[in-house]
Design a protein around this motif. Sequence first.
Motif, PDB file in Angstrom:
ATOM      1  N   ARG A 187      77.892  36.694  56.120  1.00  0.00           N
ATOM      2  CA  ARG A 187      76.500  36.870  56.549  1.00  0.00           C
ATOM      3  C   ARG A 187      76.121  38.350  56.382  1.00  0.00           C
ATOM      4  O   ARG A 187      76.995  39.199  56.281  1.00  0.00           O
ATOM      5  CB  ARG A 187      76.350  36.462  58.032  1.00  0.00           C
ATOM      6  N   LEU A 231      76.704  30.228  67.263  1.00  0.00           N
ATOM      7  CA  LEU A 231      76.958  31.391  66.410  1.00  0.00           C
ATOM      8  C   LEU A 231      78.230  31.176  65.613  1.00  0.00           C
ATOM      9  O   LEU A 231      79.075  30.361  65.983  1.00  0.00           O
ATOM     10  CB  LEU A 231      77.130  32.655  67.269  1.00  0.00           C
ATOM     11  N   ILE A 285      81.223  38.630  65.056  1.00  0.00           N
ATOM     12  CA  ILE A 285      80.062  37.751  64.971  1.00  0.00           C
ATOM     13  C   ILE A 285      79.387  37.958  63.616  1.00  0.00           C
ATOM     14  O   ILE A 285      79.029  39.074  63.263  1.00  0.00           O
ATOM     15  CB  ILE A 285      79.084  38.020  66.128  1.00  0.00           C
ATOM     16  N   THR A 294      76.281  37.418  61.478  1.00  0.00           N
ATOM     17  CA  THR A 294      74.905  37.138  61.827  1.00  0.00           C
ATOM     18  C   THR A 294      73.952  37.883  60.896  1.00  0.00           C
ATOM     19  O   THR A 294      74.362  38.321  59.824  1.00  0.00           O
ATOM     20  CB  THR A 294      74.663  37.511  63.316  1.00  0.00           C
ATOM     21  N   ASP A 295      72.702  38.013  61.300  1.00  0.00           N
ATOM     22  CA  ASP A 295      71.708  38.701  60.481  1.00  0.00           C
ATOM     23  C   ASP A 295      70.806  39.515  61.393  1.00  0.00           C
ATOM     24  O   ASP A 295      70.046  38.957  62.185  1.00  0.00           O
ATOM     25  CB  ASP A 295      70.889  37.671  59.686  1.00  0.00           C
ATOM     26  N   GLU A 296      70.904  40.836  61.296  1.00  0.00           N
ATOM     27  CA  GLU A 296      70.177  41.718  62.216  1.00  0.00           C
ATOM     28  C   GLU A 296      68.664  41.569  62.097  1.00  0.00           C
ATOM     29  O   GLU A 296      67.920  41.969  62.985  1.00  0.00           O
ATOM     30  CB  GLU A 296      70.578  43.177  61.985  1.00  0.00           C
ATOM     31  N   GLU A 309      68.172  35.026  66.605  1.00  0.00           N
ATOM     32  CA  GLU A 309      69.634  34.914  66.562  1.00  0.00           C
ATOM     33  C   GLU A 309      70.292  36.125  67.224  1.00  0.00           C
ATOM     34  O   GLU A 309      71.307  35.988  67.924  1.00  0.00           O
ATOM     35  CB  GLU A 309      70.122  34.761  65.110  1.00  0.00           C
ATOM     36  N   MET A 310      69.700  37.306  67.012  1.00  0.00           N
ATOM     37  CA  MET A 310      70.286  38.511  67.599  1.00  0.00           C
ATOM     38  C   MET A 310      70.273  38.440  69.130  1.00  0.00           C
ATOM     39  O   MET A 310      71.153  38.989  69.790  1.00  0.00           O
ATOM     40  CB  MET A 310      69.543  39.766  67.121  1.00  0.00           C
ATOM     41  N   VAL A 346      73.222  36.598  69.989  1.00  0.00           N
ATOM     42  CA  VAL A 346      74.387  37.465  69.779  1.00  0.00           C
ATOM     43  C   VAL A 346      74.608  38.324  71.031  1.00  0.00           C
ATOM     44  O   VAL A 346      75.733  38.439  71.531  1.00  0.00           O
ATOM     45  CB  VAL A 346      74.192  38.364  68.535  1.00  0.00           C
TER      46      VAL A 346
END
Lengths: 464, 438
Positions: free
Chosen positions: A340, A371, A388, A390-392, A397-398, A401
Amino acid sequence: MASSRFSPGSALHTELAAVAGADQVLSKEIDLIPYAFDGTAALRQDPGCVVFPASAEEVSAIVRIAARERIPVVCRGSGTGLSGGSVPSPGSLVLGLQRLNRILETDPRNLTMHVETGVITAAIDEEAALHGLFYPPDPGSIRISTIGGNVAENSGGLRGLKYGVTRDYVMGLDVVLADGERVFLGNKCVKDAAGYSLKDLFIGSEGTLGIITSILLRLLPRPRARRTLVATFPEIEGGALTVSDIIAARIIPCTLEFLDRTTMECVEAFAAVGFPRDAGSLLLMETDGEPEVVEREAAAMAAIALQRGALEVRQAETEEEAIRLAQARRSAFAALARVRPTTILEDVTVPRSELAAMVRFIADTAVRHRLLIATFGHMGDGNLHPTILTDETDAEEMERVEQALSDIVDQTIALGGTITGEHGVGLAKKPYLPRQLGDPGMRLLRQVRLALDPHGILNPGKIF
Amino acid sequence: MSAPALEKLDYAVVQQCMHCGMCLPSCPTWRMTQRERNSPRGRIALARAVADRRLEPDSDFAEEFSFCLGCLACQTACPADVQYAPIFEAARAEVQDRGLLSTPATRFYRWISLRVLFRHPRLLRLAGRLTYWTHFLRLDRVLHSSEAVSLFSPRWHRLLGMIPPVEKRFSHQQIRPVEVPAQPRWRVGLLTGCIQDLAFSRINRDTADVLLENGCTVVTPPEQPCCGSLHAHNGETRSAQELARRLLDLFPLDELDAVITNAGGCGNHLRHYADLLAGDVRYAERAREWDCKIRDIHEWLVALPFRPPTAALPAKRVAYHPSCHLHHGQRVRVQPGEILKSIPGLEVVPLTDATVCCGSAGIYSLTHPVESDQLMEDKVCHLLATGADCVATSNPGCDLQLRRGLAAAGGGKEITVTAPVSLLAEAYRREAGGSPKI
């Protein structure tokens, strides 16, 4: 770009250039942007300027200027830190210390080495090897990280279980204090009961108490033999139980590294070392020492792994293969970035008896917050790296997180663990530190910092 | 002008870099300066800043991406698999679109090379013919030693010293459009290149020979344009697209099992026509098929697998210098060594820092002579330490740079420069009792 107090022609620029040389002071935007980060995800802050001193004297002179002008000073080695410790504070002067890169002395009679702060960690062990000696700490970034950064963050590595961490190898430090004064703390003596152990205060201080310019390191005799094994398991538990059994069998291997399936796949995609693609988890095990002991321990560890249901136990045939396997493992964190856009690495550490519970909790947390969390780490010493993926740029989603991180931290503390085993607090773990230390602990930290840096110019905003 | 190149670039590509710093030790320019700006992660940070509109590209930005060799060693070092090549090419295109490096002299050099010579194969061959006669009549030495040229322009003086010796017969004069082996099993196209066609047509002939020896019918269109890699690496996206379309038209893809390239720098570009022509309705599909069929010669031979030669070459020690775009770009890493090891009589000796760029890097030796020469001298120093009799490489730029460096080092033992396929072809010829040509 708007001109700053550091722009060429300013009094400050002229003064800094007089100390370090005009070509060692950077203040143009295009030169500063690449110093806005270290190895930590999603943190970015341009500095005011970057200066590259060549000696402790120059460091001292620059700190005196900064102290007079109340300019924040942020130290930087190779910028590979994983907690944002060397991310610039706003308007700060970044001290790039990589030019202090000399090995000053190797002393085989006292088993010590004196090095400047910017020496690359791997070069220290290479130099030690020439004398039949050994510098054990081996952080993942060993080939590029600087020893000064390792000391400032109290870095660990793959060999923590048997050999401990950077702190265990520091006998002395040359430090520039917040007013520019220089002091050497420590000596070559194995025993030393003279006053507080001040050098220990600076180890892991993350650039907030003083600037380390040289380090006196302790070395060990180089182990005569080494065996590296790779065991794979159908699921996660097999690996965890093997670790417990090995410790219970009174074996202290130098390395017991754990990789879950996602991590294995990413590492294999990068390093192509022949990790199977269908296993649930993998243990990288290494034992070193006298040849007979090493052979015996390697055989015992292989037997334990097979008893715990290992699909396969493979032994590295050559030294090169062993090095390739360890190097592949060191790439785990960066290799996970394949999956990711943003890779958030945690560093929680629990007493070894609580490892299985912690691994289970992390897996549950991933499900609960929807997640993707990959886990790898130093199973042998209780230090896990749940990561983790993810996508900042995805705000929703953050948020999840953040909640997951908070849950993991709470559980770690509940199990008697620590929020960071080897990366330091920096900016990334700063919100969680009070939960671990409580009010009295935080008060002590503040008192120490205030005593050593009354004007708050050294790496302000970091740790707490 | 269309949208700025860096803003068009897929943002995920720059975001992929999590700036861990693992690339730093692999980067030749970082090793020279130890400055973040001169490192892969530093350059990616600058490209990202431009894409974010936090940084306005200026001449410093242009110079930074000109300073980068584009060797792609960082791609090998990167655990996160960041694709630096498209970032680098987009940044150079951005620089070109904005005219940031534009001076009358650079415009002239770019025009004569990228727009004229390397877009028109006949003109290039004419230039090659002139060069051949210049060398034949030794006029080049007169010019090169002329103080007038040296005073008029040091760069021209340097350029004259770098013009490669050209073969008497170019590729189409040595290779028939279709050549069929005794027992054909595969049918492949052969790319003859531009510089390769003039200066190394012998290597093209050798490539055809080893293919024939391994059951491949070789289809070689006689007049092939440059593949466009020079253009893409230097920000000339449109020219690169035009040249790609011309090559696509030239080869009967449907009839071919593979299209073979023997130059590392070209191969890496040739594999990515689909990206280059992604927006082209007429060619996108064909470009995808092309990408699937492009094979580096070493990769193709080892995959066949090729037949190890039975005849021995006269005993010699050979070092292998991997072209950056073959090793780091195409990731063809072990195959050239396997070919060399298969040849009786050769001892393959290890080369220190083998995977570090030799400084050739396209037109880098002209744009950054000091840094280019430094890398070349390092390479030659390591080569001399091997005790090798010859060095094998597989890219015309590397070949010329190594020749230049070894000649400049002078003295001591002479190390010849050759290609793995040439050594293999020679070994096959000896099986037939043919006359040795090396």
